[in-house]
Scaffold this active site. Sequence first.
Site, mmCIF file in Angstrom:
data_model
loop_
_atom_site.group_PDB
_atom_site.id
_atom_site.type_symbol
_atom_site.label_atom_id
_atom_site.label_comp_id
_atom_site.label_asym_id
_atom_site.label_seq_id
_atom_site.Cartn_x
_atom_site.Cartn_y
_atom_site.Cartn_z
ATOM 1 N N ASP A 135 0.875 -1.175 0.000
ATOM 2 C CA ASP A 135 0.000 0.000 0.000
ATOM 3 C C ASP A 135 0.915 1.230 0.000
ATOM 4 O O ASP A 135 2.138 1.107 -0.137
ATOM 5 C CB ASP A 135 -1.005 -0.034 1.165
ATOM 6 C CG ASP A 135 -0.376 0.234 2.531
ATOM 7 O OD1 ASP A 135 0.869 0.365 2.616
ATOM 8 O OD2 ASP A 135 -1.128 0.316 3.516
ATOM 9 N N HIS A 136 0.308 2.404 0.169
ATOM 10 C CA HIS A 136 1.090 3.652 0.132
ATOM 11 C C HIS A 136 2.185 3.677 1.203
ATOM 12 O O HIS A 136 3.265 4.185 0.963
ATOM 13 C CB HIS A 136 0.156 4.856 0.299
ATOM 14 C CG HIS A 136 -0.712 4.755 1.517
ATOM 15 N ND1 HIS A 136 -1.795 3.895 1.582
ATOM 16 C CD2 HIS A 136 -0.653 5.369 2.724
ATOM 17 C CE1 HIS A 136 -2.366 4.002 2.768
ATOM 18 N NE2 HIS A 136 -1.688 4.887 3.482
ATOM 19 N N CYS A 145 3.282 -2.904 4.014
ATOM 20 C CA CYS A 145 2.356 -1.822 4.385
ATOM 21 C C CYS A 145 3.037 -1.055 5.511
ATOM 22 O O CYS A 145 4.255 -1.164 5.677
ATOM 23 C CB CYS A 145 0.964 -2.345 4.735
ATOM 24 S SG CYS A 145 0.823 -3.300 6.249
ATOM 25 N N THR A 150 2.803 -1.346 8.880
ATOM 26 C CA THR A 150 3.309 -2.254 9.921
ATOM 27 C C THR A 150 3.627 -3.654 9.396
ATOM 28 O O THR A 150 4.276 -4.432 10.094
ATOM 29 C CB THR A 150 2.243 -2.435 11.022
ATOM 30 O OG1 THR A 150 1.052 -2.942 10.390
ATOM 31 C CG2 THR A 150 1.932 -1.124 11.725
ATOM 32 N N GLY A 153 -1.588 -5.421 8.679
ATOM 33 C CA GLY A 153 -2.866 -5.430 7.950
ATOM 34 C C GLY A 153 -2.767 -6.216 6.661
ATOM 35 O O GLY A 153 -3.647 -7.033 6.324
ATOM 36 N N HIS A 178 10.067 -23.895 9.108
ATOM 37 C CA HIS A 178 9.044 -24.651 9.842
ATOM 38 C C HIS A 178 7.635 -24.472 9.291
ATOM 39 O O HIS A 178 6.849 -25.406 9.321
ATOM 40 C CB HIS A 178 9.035 -24.241 11.321
ATOM 41 C CG HIS A 178 10.208 -24.780 12.086
ATOM 42 N ND1 HIS A 178 10.301 -24.681 13.451
ATOM 43 C CD2 HIS A 178 11.337 -25.415 11.670
ATOM 44 C CE1 HIS A 178 11.448 -25.242 13.853
ATOM 45 N NE2 HIS A 178 12.100 -25.682 12.790
ATOM 46 N N ASN A 179 7.286 -23.251 8.887
ATOM 47 C CA ASN A 179 5.888 -22.972 8.479
ATOM 48 C C ASN A 179 5.716 -23.008 6.970
ATOM 49 O O ASN A 179 4.597 -22.858 6.486
ATOM 50 C CB ASN A 179 5.418 -21.593 8.960
ATOM 51 C CG ASN A 179 5.751 -21.275 10.392
ATOM 52 O OD1 ASN A 179 6.318 -20.221 10.703
ATOM 53 N ND2 ASN A 179 5.412 -22.180 11.304
ATOM 54 N N ARG A 182 7.021 1.264 8.159
ATOM 55 C CA ARG A 182 7.185 2.175 9.301
ATOM 56 C C ARG A 182 7.825 1.459 10.485
ATOM 57 O O ARG A 182 7.872 1.994 11.592
ATOM 58 C CB ARG A 182 5.815 2.739 9.705
ATOM 59 C CG ARG A 182 5.184 3.593 8.607
ATOM 60 C CD ARG A 182 3.734 3.960 8.929
ATOM 61 N NE ARG A 182 3.171 4.797 7.870
ATOM 62 C CZ ARG A 182 1.867 4.972 7.678
ATOM 63 N NH1 ARG A 182 0.987 4.361 8.452
ATOM 64 N NH2 ARG A 182 1.434 5.750 6.696
ATOM 65 N N HIS A 186 6.541 -30.803 10.769
ATOM 66 C CA HIS A 186 6.177 -29.467 10.270
ATOM 67 C C HIS A 186 5.153 -29.575 9.142
ATOM 68 O O HIS A 186 4.216 -28.772 9.082
ATOM 69 C CB HIS A 186 7.434 -28.715 9.810
ATOM 70 C CG HIS A 186 8.379 -28.447 10.936
ATOM 71 N ND1 HIS A 186 7.980 -27.798 12.084
ATOM 72 C CD2 HIS A 186 9.681 -28.783 11.127
ATOM 73 C CE1 HIS A 186 8.995 -27.718 12.927
ATOM 74 N NE2 HIS A 186 10.047 -28.325 12.369
HETATM 75 C C1 RB5 Z 1 -1.919 2.847 6.496
HETATM 76 O O1 RB5 Z 1 -1.905 4.081 7.147
HETATM 77 C C2 RB5 Z 1 -1.655 1.734 7.497
HETATM 78 O O2 RB5 Z 1 -2.724 1.588 8.351
HETATM 79 C C3 RB5 Z 1 -1.354 0.430 6.776
HETATM 80 O O3 RB5 Z 1 -0.283 0.620 5.914
HETATM 81 C C4 RB5 Z 1 -0.970 -0.748 7.631
HETATM 82 O O4 RB5 Z 1 0.034 -0.410 8.540
HETATM 83 C C5 RB5 Z 1 -2.056 -1.510 8.257
HETATM 84 O O5 RB5 Z 1 -1.825 -2.547 8.893
#
Ligand code: RB5
Length: 147
Positions: free
Chosen positions: A7-8, A64, A66, A69, A97-98, A108, A133
């Site tokens: 994503d962005h 993304c 984190t 998501g 293993h997985n 981020r 496994h």
């Molecule tokens: C976008 O702001 C953020 O929520 C997304 O990239 C991600 O971290 C969600 O899990």
Amino acid sequence: MIALGCDHAGFELKQAIIKHLDERKIEYKDYGTYSEDSVDYAVYAEKTARAVANGECELGLLFCGTGVGISMAANKVRGIRAACCSDLFSAEMTRRHNDANILCLGGRVVSPEKATELVDIFLDTPFSGEERHARRIAQIADIENRN
Ligand code: RB5
């Protein structure tokens, strides 16, 4: 062939990893997004995960903010085992293993340098193939089948 998606919030990190894959001469398909304009991560998780699930690509990398998501969304596609990792031990063991088939990273959360190390260990580590496994992975698939 490696499937890429973001994503962005993961776009910049995906670009850094594309540079690294180019340097390593590893082939990839980029399922977007292609800019930092705000988008919804589930859309790109699904496109990328389907490419892995249908065999077009052997493994995938998703990005993304984190990594969380986009991993949740990818794991909704049958046959996908997406792992969100920010340490090298987990990135290695989730292959061994997985038999994880997608690595999810947070733009981020991890630096481009750390992400490069995580990607390398993920791509270069095989599944152990050990019976215990394989049995546990089959149990994961069985949960999916009982939904
Ligand atoms: C976008 O702001 C953020 O929520 C997304 O990239 C991600 O971290 C969600 O899990």
